[in-house]
Write an enzyme that holds these catalytic residues in place. Structure first.
Site, PDB file in Angstrom:
ATOM      1  N   TYR A 145      23.266  -8.633 -26.490  1.00 41.65           N
ATOM      2  CA  TYR A 145      24.004  -7.471 -26.187  1.00 41.65           C
ATOM      3  C   TYR A 145      24.422  -7.392 -24.920  1.00 41.65           C
ATOM      4  CZ  TYR A 145      21.451  -6.204 -30.660  1.00 41.65           C
ATOM      5  OH  TYR A 145      21.214  -5.877 -31.951  1.00 41.65           O
ATOM      6  N   ARG A 203      -9.729  11.925 -11.191  1.00 47.81           N
ATOM      7  CA  ARG A 203      -9.239  11.942 -12.595  1.00 47.81           C
ATOM      8  C   ARG A 203     -10.508  12.621 -13.206  1.00 47.81           C
ATOM      9  NH1 ARG A 203      -8.236   5.969 -14.981  1.00 47.81           N
ATOM     10  NH2 ARG A 203     -10.314   6.070 -15.667  1.00 47.81           N
ATOM     11  N   MET A 249      15.226  -5.943 -29.414  1.00 47.52           N
ATOM     12  CA  MET A 249      14.145  -5.359 -30.159  1.00 47.52           C
ATOM     13  C   MET A 249      13.313  -6.292 -30.797  1.00 47.52           C
ATOM     14  SD  MET A 249      13.847  -2.339 -32.801  1.00 47.52           S
ATOM     15  CE  MET A 249      14.891  -1.014 -32.019  1.00 47.52           C
ATOM     16  N   LYS A 279     -11.532  -1.202 -24.010  1.00 45.17           N
ATOM     17  CA  LYS A 279     -10.479  -0.441 -24.135  1.00 45.17           C
ATOM     18  C   LYS A 279      -9.122  -0.984 -24.400  1.00 45.17           C
ATOM     19  CE  LYS A 279      -9.855   0.471 -19.457  1.00 45.17           C
ATOM     20  NZ  LYS A 279     -10.068   1.044 -17.966  1.00 45.17           N
TER      21      LYS A 279
HETATM   22  C1  LIG Z   1     -10.603   0.249 -17.282  1.00 41.61           C
HETATM   23  C2  LIG Z   1     -11.975   0.868 -16.525  1.00 41.61           C
HETATM   24  C3  LIG Z   1     -12.706  -0.379 -16.017  1.00 41.61           C
HETATM   25  C4  LIG Z   1     -12.282  -1.568 -16.046  1.00 41.61           C
HETATM   26  O1  LIG Z   1     -11.433  -1.813 -14.727  1.00 41.61           O
HETATM   27  P1  LIG Z   1     -10.740  -3.278 -14.928  1.00 41.61           P
HETATM   28  O2  LIG Z   1     -10.044  -3.172 -13.477  1.00 41.61           O
HETATM   29  O3  LIG Z   1      -9.884  -3.604 -15.856  1.00 41.61           O
HETATM   30  O4  LIG Z   1     -11.988  -4.101 -14.483  1.00 41.61           O
HETATM   31  C5  LIG Z   1     -14.133   0.044 -15.564  1.00 41.61           C
HETATM   32  N1  LIG Z   1     -14.392   1.431 -15.407  1.00 41.61           N
HETATM   33  C6  LIG Z   1     -13.595   2.204 -15.941  1.00 41.61           C
HETATM   34  C7  LIG Z   1     -13.948   3.823 -15.912  1.00 41.61           C
HETATM   35  C8  LIG Z   1     -12.170   2.078 -16.438  1.00 41.61           C
HETATM   36  O5  LIG Z   1     -11.564   3.139 -16.863  1.00 41.61           O
END
Ligand SMILES: *Cc1c(COP(=O)(O)O)cnc(C)c1O
Length: 392
Positions: free
Chosen positions: A282, A138, A330, A38
């Site tokens: 700046y 969550r 920037m 992700k």
């Molecule tokens: C991001 C995530 C992981 C991975 O977490 P890390 O700490 O980066 O290994 C695993 N499971 C879920 C559901 C996540 O959202």
């Protein structure tokens, strides 16, 4: 093709492979190693790293439907055998139907999924993993709301296949004692029992793939490893936290070696001498006490170099630490290369990574910028050029 005068990211496939191998040794041959891709592969660049992530993993976890489809497109283009892919984020009914056609699994995390299920009728089956909320608050069903939350399954046909069950820990990284995670594991077991009983009542298969561990739990809490581990940050060679390192030493009796996959480098736009008393940047927040050789680097907060690094960070040039002078802008930073390069020749600075015997780690940048290293790497601009280093 000409290479622009801009910073670039180097990616080590060798490091990614070594990190994954370290996890295979830790979890043993009976468990699958899933990699989490992700956030544009934690900012490393999904397009550039996908071949290596794909080769190293048994399962790929992504957050967006679009990312899963990119994995399937990669497989179709290269002829690589398909990996299991699970979308752990939310999907729309239309996306779910598309994912079912590509044999991508999704997470069933709330009653909104009933609308998704309706969109699947008559199409190919969609594999779902039920997300249990055991203490993160969550996504996911609270174990006690599971029966009511999944009542709609009674009206679903073969288009929904319950294939797995998962939860996610709230507090494994910041601690060396896993009290809350153990509480969550007990809630997970309770939820799994409720889920299998419900599936049995509905006449559905009850064999489920179980997974709970992200990097820290996989390292520090053996009971969390279940059937698959979901390795994110550690696959990229970064420790989840100092506490996780200490816990790993206690639990494993050794500290596994993790090699950072990513380095970030930037060529200078100009190197020049400015007289004592000059202000830099700046707000005129830095004033040179002496004659100073500066290098102006074409990188700034647009690229993901946090403005909070102003006046605090170092970069590496020729294996030596050079201070960032004044504010991060920037598209520019100014560094002090006095005594390193006084002849006006171009330099290449390492913003993140190793140069000679010196290292600037993602943790260093995070400390200076008052955040965590997860944020430092994931916010690296998607526009930056990625170079995959050749390696065995
Ligand atoms: C991001 C995530 C992981 C991975 O977490 P890390 O700490 O980066 O290994 C695993 N499971 C879920 C559901 C996540 O959202």
């Amino acid at each position: 093709m000409t290479v622009p005068l801009a910073s670039w990211i180097e990616l080590s496939e060798v490091a990614l492979k070594a990190n994954t191998r370290a996890f295979r040794e830790i979890v043993g041959p009976s468990r699958a190693v899933g990699l989490v891709a992700k956030g544009n592969a934690y900012g490393h660049g999904l397009a550039a790293l996908l071949p290596a992530l794909h080769a190293a993993s048994d399962v790929l976890f992504v957050i967006l439907a679009e990312e899963a489809l990119r994995v399937r497109a990669f497989e179709a283009a290269t002829g690589c055998p398909r990996r299991e892919v699970l979308v752990i984020g939310a999907v729309t009914p239309a996306e779910a139907a598309e994912l079912a056609r590509h044999d991508v699994a999704v997470v069933l995390a709330d009653t909104g999924f009933a609308a998704v299920a309706r969109a699947l009728v008559g199409g190919p089956p969609l594999k779902v993993h039920v997300h249990l909320d055991t203490g993160l608050s969550r996504e996911g069903f609270l174990p006690e709301t599971l029966e009511a939350g999944l009542a709609f399954l009674d009206r679903c046909g073969p288009e929904v296949v319950v294939a797995g069950v998962l939860t996610h820990f709230a507090d494994t990284e910041d601690v060396t004692e896993q009290d809350w995670a153990l509480h969550q594991l007990a809630a997970f077991d309770d939820g799994c029992a409720r889920l299998t009983a419900l599936l049995a009542r509905l006449g559905r298969p009850t064999a489920l793939v179980r997974h709970t561990a992200a990097s820290a739990a996989a390292l520090a809490l053996p009971a969390s490893r279940h059937d698959v581990v979901r390795i994110g940050i550690a696959a990229y060679g970064l420790w989840p936290s100092r506490e996780t390192r200490i816990s790993a030493r206690n639990v494993l009796g050794r500290v596994p070696v993790l090699e950072p996959v990513l380095s970030w480098r930037c060529p200078s736009q100009v190197v020049k001498r400015i007289p004592a008393g000059s202000y830099v940047g700046y707000g005129c927040t830095h004033r040179c006490a002496d004659d100073t050789t500066i290098a102006v680097l074409p990188v700034g907060y647009w690229d993901g170099y946090p403005r909070l690094l102003s006046g605090r960070a170092h970069v590496l040039v020729q294996g030596r630490r050079c201070a960032v002078l004044g504010r991060v802008m920037m598209n520019h930073i100014v560094i002090d290369v006095t005594g390193v390069q006084d002849h006006g020749e171009r330099v290449v600075a390492t913003l993140l990574g190793r140069d000679g015997g010196e290292t600037v780690s993602a943790e260093d940048l995070a400390g200076w910028a008052q955040t965590i290293h997860y944020e430092i790497v994931t916010r690296l601009g998607a526009h930056l050029r990625r170079v995959v280093l050749p390696g065995a």
